[in-house]
Design an enzyme around this catalytic site. Structure first.
Site, mmCIF file in Angstrom:
data_model
loop_
_atom_site.group_PDB
_atom_site.id
_atom_site.type_symbol
_atom_site.label_atom_id
_atom_site.label_comp_id
_atom_site.label_asym_id
_atom_site.label_seq_id
_atom_site.Cartn_x
_atom_site.Cartn_y
_atom_site.Cartn_z
ATOM 1 N N GLU A 93 0.856 -1.185 0.000
ATOM 2 C CA GLU A 93 0.000 0.000 0.000
ATOM 3 C C GLU A 93 0.894 1.238 0.000
ATOM 4 O O GLU A 93 1.879 1.269 0.744
ATOM 5 C CB GLU A 93 -0.886 0.010 1.255
ATOM 6 C CG GLU A 93 -1.918 1.124 1.203
ATOM 7 C CD GLU A 93 -2.834 1.153 2.439
ATOM 8 O OE1 GLU A 93 -2.625 0.384 3.385
ATOM 9 O OE2 GLU A 93 -3.753 1.962 2.430
ATOM 10 N N GLY A 142 3.128 2.603 10.771
ATOM 11 C CA GLY A 142 2.911 1.837 11.996
ATOM 12 C C GLY A 142 2.799 0.346 11.745
ATOM 13 O O GLY A 142 3.475 -0.463 12.367
ATOM 14 N N ALA A 143 1.930 -0.010 10.811
ATOM 15 C CA ALA A 143 1.701 -1.422 10.520
ATOM 16 C C ALA A 143 0.844 -1.521 9.265
ATOM 17 O O ALA A 143 0.310 -0.525 8.805
ATOM 18 C CB ALA A 143 0.993 -2.109 11.682
ATOM 19 N N ASN A 188 -2.146 -6.388 5.528
ATOM 20 C CA ASN A 188 -2.152 -7.436 4.499
ATOM 21 C C ASN A 188 -2.969 -8.643 4.928
ATOM 22 O O ASN A 188 -2.842 -9.117 6.047
ATOM 23 C CB ASN A 188 -0.720 -7.900 4.237
ATOM 24 C CG ASN A 188 0.261 -6.763 4.158
ATOM 25 O OD1 ASN A 188 0.094 -5.873 3.347
ATOM 26 N ND2 ASN A 188 1.250 -6.764 5.038
ATOM 27 N N HIS A 215 -6.307 -2.180 15.330
ATOM 28 C CA HIS A 215 -6.540 -1.452 14.073
ATOM 29 C C HIS A 215 -6.341 -2.363 12.857
ATOM 30 O O HIS A 215 -7.213 -2.449 11.995
ATOM 31 C CB HIS A 215 -5.599 -0.240 14.019
ATOM 32 C CG HIS A 215 -5.732 0.601 12.789
ATOM 33 N ND1 HIS A 215 -6.481 1.756 12.748
ATOM 34 C CD2 HIS A 215 -5.220 0.443 11.542
ATOM 35 C CE1 HIS A 215 -6.409 2.271 11.537
ATOM 36 N NE2 HIS A 215 -5.651 1.497 10.775
ATOM 37 N N GLU A 216 -5.200 -3.025 12.809
ATOM 38 C CA GLU A 216 -4.929 -3.872 11.636
ATOM 39 C C GLU A 216 -5.901 -5.049 11.586
ATOM 40 O O GLU A 216 -6.368 -5.434 10.512
ATOM 41 C CB GLU A 216 -3.479 -4.377 11.637
ATOM 42 C CG GLU A 216 -2.412 -3.296 11.761
ATOM 43 C CD GLU A 216 -2.593 -2.099 10.851
ATOM 44 O OE1 GLU A 216 -3.124 -2.265 9.737
ATOM 45 O OE2 GLU A 216 -2.212 -0.979 11.256
ATOM 46 N N HIS A 254 -9.240 -3.944 10.227
ATOM 47 C CA HIS A 254 -9.208 -3.748 8.777
ATOM 48 C C HIS A 254 -9.686 -4.988 8.021
ATOM 49 O O HIS A 254 -10.080 -4.879 6.863
ATOM 50 C CB HIS A 254 -7.785 -3.442 8.304
ATOM 51 C CG HIS A 254 -7.448 -1.982 8.216
ATOM 52 N ND1 HIS A 254 -8.295 -1.042 7.667
ATOM 53 C CD2 HIS A 254 -6.332 -1.296 8.587
ATOM 54 C CE1 HIS A 254 -7.711 0.148 7.701
ATOM 55 N NE2 HIS A 254 -6.531 0.032 8.256
ATOM 56 N N GLU A 282 -9.778 3.972 6.496
ATOM 57 C CA GLU A 282 -8.941 4.437 7.612
ATOM 58 C C GLU A 282 -9.742 5.196 8.678
ATOM 59 O O GLU A 282 -9.577 4.956 9.866
ATOM 60 C CB GLU A 282 -7.766 5.277 7.098
ATOM 61 C CG GLU A 282 -6.778 4.493 6.221
ATOM 62 C CD GLU A 282 -6.176 3.269 6.908
ATOM 63 O OE1 GLU A 282 -6.322 3.131 8.142
ATOM 64 O OE2 GLU A 282 -5.569 2.437 6.206
HETATM 65 N N1 TRP Z 1 -2.885 0.830 5.880
HETATM 66 C C1 TRP Z 1 -1.902 1.083 6.906
HETATM 67 C C2 TRP Z 1 -2.699 1.331 8.176
HETATM 68 O O1 TRP Z 1 -3.156 2.382 8.460
HETATM 69 C C3 TRP Z 1 -1.037 2.269 6.595
HETATM 70 C C4 TRP Z 1 0.294 1.984 5.996
HETATM 71 C C5 TRP Z 1 1.190 1.072 6.423
HETATM 72 C C6 TRP Z 1 0.912 2.649 4.899
HETATM 73 N N2 TRP Z 1 2.318 1.155 5.658
HETATM 74 C C7 TRP Z 1 2.173 2.092 4.735
HETATM 75 C C8 TRP Z 1 0.522 3.656 4.036
HETATM 76 C C9 TRP Z 1 3.060 2.542 3.735
HETATM 77 C C10 TRP Z 1 1.390 4.102 3.036
HETATM 78 C C11 TRP Z 1 2.634 3.530 2.896
HETATM 79 O O2 TRP Z 1 -3.025 0.454 8.871
HETATM 80 ZN ZN ZN Z 2 -5.286 1.625 8.806
#
Ligand code: TRP
Ligand code: ZN
Length: 837
Positions: free
Chosen positions: A124, A259-260, A263, A295-296, A299, A318
């Site tokens: 991402e 942060g994380a 996937n 959070h993850e 998702h 988000e």
């Molecule tokens: N989707 C991730 C989150 O908010 C955000 C994220 C993680 C991200 N790594 C990234 C966005 C690298 C851009 C680039 O949980």
């Molecule tokens: Zn997120």
């Protein structure tokens, strides 16, 4: 800029893809000096979009094409630095590509790269195109099978999304049955230790839980595992949502831009949000680990099973997922403290963003580099917008809307409008006027004027929005009597530019408590008097209003000192300290507004003046309260076994706020003793900070001993560096020597953030020509190695126009210098050109 300026991508230009993908088979041959990627992609013409012709553009960046066939035959193609153009295609075909990439040289930390010698991915938003040629867009979903080959001695663990089909030494094949866009693809190969557990879902599915970390960290993973199980359970109980695969994996890596990442079935985390034990992690760290794990995990439904149609819809996943993780933390810990912390962060950082050159709506209309739009506005303001929907509908109505949203859109890529329509249709609630929250940038201002008429016993309220605005928002309120009891309370619905309300049968002049719980992300101007604000600090049952009233008072006392007001407020504070059972709340109320926040409240930022005024206020508090602070400190300074209960956290929080003040004037010895005897990082780092920022005689000794004790621990070392680089006692020479330190690592974002990010918060030493020049050199280096991080850091110049003339001029020169450099990345270009506009 020597080359042509990069062009923005517009939301209005969205077109569906003319081809879609059934299946994606990937094969990775991971080697020391190159990686070979083979893909076999089954394309078919989009049945819903016949307008497109039979040509196809595949995204691809920094790839070396080795071979390409379609249905086994060689075909013509055109390559550019952005990808590959194919023409005259059949309506259905299989494309096979082999390309070479260099993860071992990849410092951008997007695509496939190495961290501590292990392979991992970050796709991402647009990282997949750095792995192979593909339709790198979130609305193209397919079923992935991933085959990995690697040296079994160096990379015994081989992971990808979904279920493990086959594995033998040096090889593994994974299959993910759920269709997903490529930004949710992940691959990991390396040498890891694993913590295993399992969870049985509501409907009886047995899920294997695995947390992979470098072997020396395995003892710090239990809290993350427990947090993961709490996340599964909470989403079942509060949202009625279950997990859908038989395995859930988390991998922690030290080199990560954010942060994380969520996937599918294989989250990849910045190790800071996985590793936690009391000796090395603060209370805040623990709660953050739990929140990010949550959070993850959340998702999986809000983001993965229902994903975004295009990246302009980012807040769809988000904002909603942040709202969910905020609720998770609120349900598990102190709801009121969580709210105060979130509001404080929103007003300090998001409000500033929303008032600066990178201001954008929660649903942006254009971007140059998507990575620049993972912002506080998308995440935090986006969550506030969801919270308002929740306020209008209530928990039951909100859950009805969620249910309809999943019934309609499970498995799809959708828009923010689709989400709001579900909320609207499930509740027959008209949200059309509400959509300005998604389309209009900036923080609205709302003013309230009141009038009490003793004879008619009526309380009149006029609510007015600024110029031409008619935001639709909830306004929670209470009218308090002299004892602080609510005479009336509820929610006013604000729809028009100007609204009037009359409350009948109000026997005496009430004190209104407005915007309870900070129910809307606005600037609120009221006609409350100083005395009324003090009354609210002492009497309101809404913790946010208590804290906010105190913040407003601190602000006025810091910026425009007033002896009489100060006396009044200090008297109220004394009572609050002595009588309030919630220690966390007392600690929040006693904490002065940050310098960052103060900067926003003045017409022109004078960093030195603000720093001085704030320090003066801290000294006044110390002089007035020394005895009480010491007494409070001592009563809370019990070396009890570490617990993460709200009362233990609150006790430590207040104790360390006391320590902050008590260390201001002189070396009381308290900080040193606490530093030497601390049994947890919360106490240790608070004492360390106190010793460093006040130039204690024990400063060097503390630095040496802290280093000796914790040099093996990456997370603690980040704190070690940040404490020093952000301290007003560290000049630019100190920062330069920190960058020479044996543990400094330019290509590790956490470490860079702690040293260089810390330095930009060191208001005294950063803000002069040498500080700026030194910092700009770093930005130009990052422009080559990791532009995403460079763009984040360079944003510190965004507010240059608001500084005193000399600093303003100096910052402008730096921005111009960056603008003139060759090969500027899209990331940094976008930020700098917006700042200069
Ligand atoms: N989707 C991730 C989150 O908010 C955000 C994220 C993680 C991200 N790594 C990234 C966005 C690298 C851009 C680039 O949980
Ligand atoms: Zn997120």
């Amino acid at each position: 800029m020597s080359n042509l300026a990069p062009q923005p991508i517009y939301r209005k230009d969205y077109k569906p893809s003319n081809y879609l993908i059934h299946t994606t088979d990937l094969s990775f041959d991971l080697r020391d000096d190159e990686t070979l990627v083979s893909s076999k992609i089954h394309f078919y013409k989009n049945p819903k979009y016949q307008a497109g012709d039979n040509s196809l553009f595949l995204d691809g960046i920094d790839l070396e094409l080795i071979s390409l066939v379609i249905d086994g035959e060689r075909v013509d193609y055109e390559l550019s630095d952005k990808g590959m153009q194919l023409r005259h295609l059949k309506d259905e075909f299989v494309l096979e590509i082999v390309n070479r990439i260099h993860p071992e040289l990849n410092t951008s930390l997007n695509g496939l790269y190495q961290s501590s010698g292990n392979f991992c991915t970050q796709c991402e938003a647009h990282g997949f195109r750095q792995i192979t040629y593909y339709l790198d867009r979130p609305d193209v979903l397919s079923v992935f099978t991933t085959h990995i080959t690697a040296d079994k001695r160096k990379y015994p663990v081989l992971l990808s999304n979904g279920n493990l089909l086959t594995a033998s030494s040096g090889q593994a094949t994974w299959h993910d049955p759920t269709s997903k866009p490529c930004y949710l693809f992940a691959l990991v190969a390396g040498d890891f230790a694993v913590l295993e557990d399992n969870y049985t879902t509501l409907s009886g599915r047995e899920v294997a839980l695995k947390i992979y970390v470098e072997a020396h960290n395995i003892s710090k993973t239990q809290f993350a595992m427990d947090s993961l199980k709490r996340s599964f359970a909470w989403d079942e109980s509060r949202f009625n949502l279950e997990y859908d695969l038989d395995i859930y994996m988390i991998v922690a890596v030290d080199d990560f831009n954010m942060g994380a990442m969520e996937n599918k079935g294989l989250n990849i985390f910045n190790s800071t949000y996985v590793l936690a034990e009391p000796k090395t992690a603060t209370d805040k760290d623990f709660i953050n680990v739990e929140a990010v794990i949550g959070h993850e995990y959340f998702h999986n439904w809000t983001g993965n099973r229902v994903t975004c149609k295009d990246w302009f819809q980012l807040s769809l996943k988000e904002g909603l997922t942040v709202f969910r993780d905020q609720e998770f933390t609120s349900d598990l810990h102190s709801r009121s403290i969580k709210r105060i912390e979130d509001v404080n962060a929103l007003r300090t950082f998001q409000f500033a963003e929303d008032a600066g050159p990178m201001q954008h709506p929660v649903r942006p209309e254009s971007y140059i580099e998507m990575n620049n739009f993972y912002t506080l506005t998308i995440y935090e303001k986006g969550a506030e917008v969801i919270r308002m929907i929740h306020s209008f509908l209530g928990e039951t109505g909100f859950q009805k809307g969620m249910k309809l949203y999943f019934e309609r859109h499970d498995g799809d890529a959708v828009t923010i409008d689709d989400f709001v329509s579900s909320m609207s249709d499930a509740n027959e609630f008209d949200f059309s006027q509400f959509m300005t929250w998604y389309s209009q940038p900036g923080t609205p201002t709302v003013s309230i004027k009141t009038n009490y008429d003793e004879i008619s016993q009526r309380f009149h309220v006029e609510v007015e929005q600024n110029k031409g605005h008619d935001y639709f928002l909830p306004l929670n309120y209470a009218l308090l009597d002299d004892q602080g009891h609510a005479l009336k309370e509820g929610m006013l619905t604000i729809k028009q530019h100007k609204e009037s309300f009359v409350f009948e049968q109000i026997k005496s002049k009430p004190t209104p408590s407005w915007l309870r719980g900070f129910c809307a992300p606005i600037h609120l101007l009221t006609d409350l008097t100083f005395e009324q604000k003090i009354f609210l600090v002492g009497h309101d049952s809404d913790a946010y209003v208590v804290w906010d009233s105190a913040q407003q008072i601190w602000l006025s006392l810091i910026l425009t000192p007033n002896k009489a007001h100060e006396q009044l407020f200090f008297n109220a504070l004394e009572k609050l300290i002595q009588t309030t059972p919630d220690k966390s709340l007392v600690s929040e109320v006693l904490t002065l507004p940050s310098e960052r926040f103060l900067h926003q409240q003045v017409a022109m930022i004078d960093v030195f003046d603000i720093n001085q005024k704030r320090e003066q206020m801290a000294h006044k508090v110390l002089r007035r309260f020394e005895a009480l602070l010491l007494e409070t400190y001592n009563s809370l300074n019990n070396n009890q076994a570490y617990q993460l209960t709200s009362s233990a956290v609150g006790g430590r929080s207040l104790k360390n706020t006391c320590l902050y003040y008590l260390s201001k004037d002189k070396d009381s010895g308290l900080a040193l003793t606490q530093f030497e005897q601390a049994n947890c990082m919360t106490d240790q780092i608070a004492a360390f900070n106190a010793l460093i920022t006040n130039n204690s005689a024990h400063k060097d000794q503390a630095i040496a001993s802290f280093y000796q004790t914790f040099k093996q621990d990456v997370q603690v070392m980040d704190k070690f560096f940040a404490a020093q680089s952000s301290s007003i006692t560290s000049d630019i020479g100190c920062i330069k020597s920190l960058m020479q330190h044996e543990l400094f690592s330019f290509n590790t974002p956490n470490r860079l953030r702690s040293v260089v990010g810390g330095f930009t918060q060191n208001y005294i030493n950063f803000h002069h020509q040498a500080g700026y020049e030194f910092f700009t050199d770093i930005i130009l280096k990052l422009n080559q190695s990791n532009p995403q991080i460079g763009a984040r850091l360079v944003s510190v110049y965004n507010h240059w126009k608001r500084f005193t003339p000399e600093l303003k001029q100096l910052q402008k020169q730096q921005l111009e210098r960056i603008m003139q450099s060759d090969d500027l990345s899209n990331d940094i270009f976008e930020i700098v050109q917006a700042a200069l506009k």
